[in-house]
Design an enzyme around this catalytic site. Structure first.
Site: not given
Length: 377
Positions: A112-113, A231
């Site tokens: 991921g980021g 989330d």
């Protein structure tokens, strides 16, 4: 005896308390007989609505023995100054400080980021684990957000529940500049999103209900410990080899204030989660509450039925404006009007994504009504 109004008729069933009929709710209007399966399940659904609106508060919270202590919660809410530890078999905490050299990284599980997740094995008797390896701040586009995510993971180290991925340890805060690690239990490689994307997998009513119950149970545990996930989505729900759900990726989670049930203005994070699952009050900039997770849960329930992405390829800014200003929601999928469960399922996820947070059920209530449905199928 509880009286429940379904459409224009009033029906009753035993519950142990005396109440008056509930009026003024949305209903799906279909014509079915008094003794039909639709009436039976709608009565159960009416029970849920009645509990939410007017019954005494049910004692459904997690036992104190399974909650975080007040001292631990206060500690987690502040700056972490000591290393997190992983107990070795037969060892004491102070003998088993987590150092990177204790583990051998293996297969890449995801990226991921902020970094990547690897399968790993311990060199000193640890079994298989999953290790999140964060980028060095100098290599990240948003190092401040990455640090907030790391702190959020650290605050959840003491949590332990069958439907929440357990974090086992992490590198010390002071080593963040060198690239932080978070060690978690290894659950497997499949997510709920992957399962929904597999067209050959039959998502039966029973399986959908099982997943919904387990996610709700995990949320209830987090909420009982004054933590909001922020989330919730199928990509963050891991599926074990036994087919059970575990809520993962607590990097956006925040701590709620005991008195207000909101995240303190001084503790609010800049991390936003995924826009399609984000509650309208958060899109407006309001402080997070438990009901924000319930909204995301509703979108996830819809997705388990529709097996499609919320809002498709619509422009993000158009979707956000529509959600906030006009109550725009994903389109209900076509379904059989003869199936009483599906009618109730649609009504339930619609209540979860209600524009008014107070109109959404709590995680406690979701667990209760879903368990009732499971016993009636």
């Amino acid at each position: 005896m509880v009286m429940v109004k379904v459409r224009e008729e009033t029906h009753s069933f035993n519950h142990g308390h005396q109440h008056t009929p509930v009026h003024g709710h949305r209903h799906v209007h279909h014509h079915h007989g008094h003794n039909s399966p639709v009436h039976t399940l709608k009565s159960l659904f009416g029970k849920y609505r009645h509990l939410r609106c007017s019954s005494p508060k049910l004692c459904l919270s997690t036992p104190k023995s399974k909650r975080l202590s007040e001292s631990k919660r206060n500690c987690l809410g502040g700056e972490i100054r000591r290393p997190f530890l992983i107990n070795k078999k037969g060892g004491e905490d102070n003998d088993s400080v987590f150092i990177k050299e204790d583990f051998k990284l293996g297969k890449l599980l995801g990226a991921g980021g902020f970094g990547s997740v690897y399968m790993a094995n311990g060199k000193s008797g640890h079994g298989s684990m999953a290790i999140k390896v964060l980028k060095k701040p100098t290599m990240s586009k948003n190092p401040d957000a990455m640090f907030e995510s790391f702190k959020a993971e650290l605050r959840c180290m003491q949590l332990s529940h069958p439907n929440v991925v357990q974090s086992l340890g992490a590198t010390h805060m002071t080593s963040f500049e060198e690239g932080a690690w978070v060690v978690m239990e290894y659950v497997g490689e499949r997510t709920l999103q992957a399962v929904l994307n597999e067209s050959q997998v039959d998502i039966t009513i029973e399986l959908r209900l099982k997943f919904a119950i387990q996610i709700a149970q995990g949320l209830k545990y987090l909420h009982d410990n004054s933590i909001v996930h922020l989330d919730i989505k199928p990509a963050n729900i891991l599926i074990t080899p036994d087919g059970d759900c575990k809520i993962g990726d607590l990097g956006c989670s925040q701590i709620l204030e005991e008195g207000t049930g909101r995240v303190s203005p001084t503790q609010r994070s800049s991390l936003t989660g995924t826009f399609a699952y984000r509650a309208p009050e958060l899109l407006r900039g309001d402080a997070p509450t438990r009901k924000a997770d319930i909204y995301s849960f509703g979108i996830t329930m819809w997705q388990m039925l529709a097996r499609d992405n919320p809002y498709g390829n619509e422009n993000q800014h158009v979707v956000i404006f529509g959600v906030v200003a006009y109550g725009h929601r994903p389109k209900h999928p076509n379904m059989s009007e003869q199936n009483p469960f599906e009618l109730c399922y649609r009504d339930l996820y619609s209540q979860c994504w209600d524009s008014t947070p107070q109109n959404r059920p709590s995680a406690d209530e979701l667990v209760e009504v879903l368990d009732i449905w499971k016993n009636q199928l």
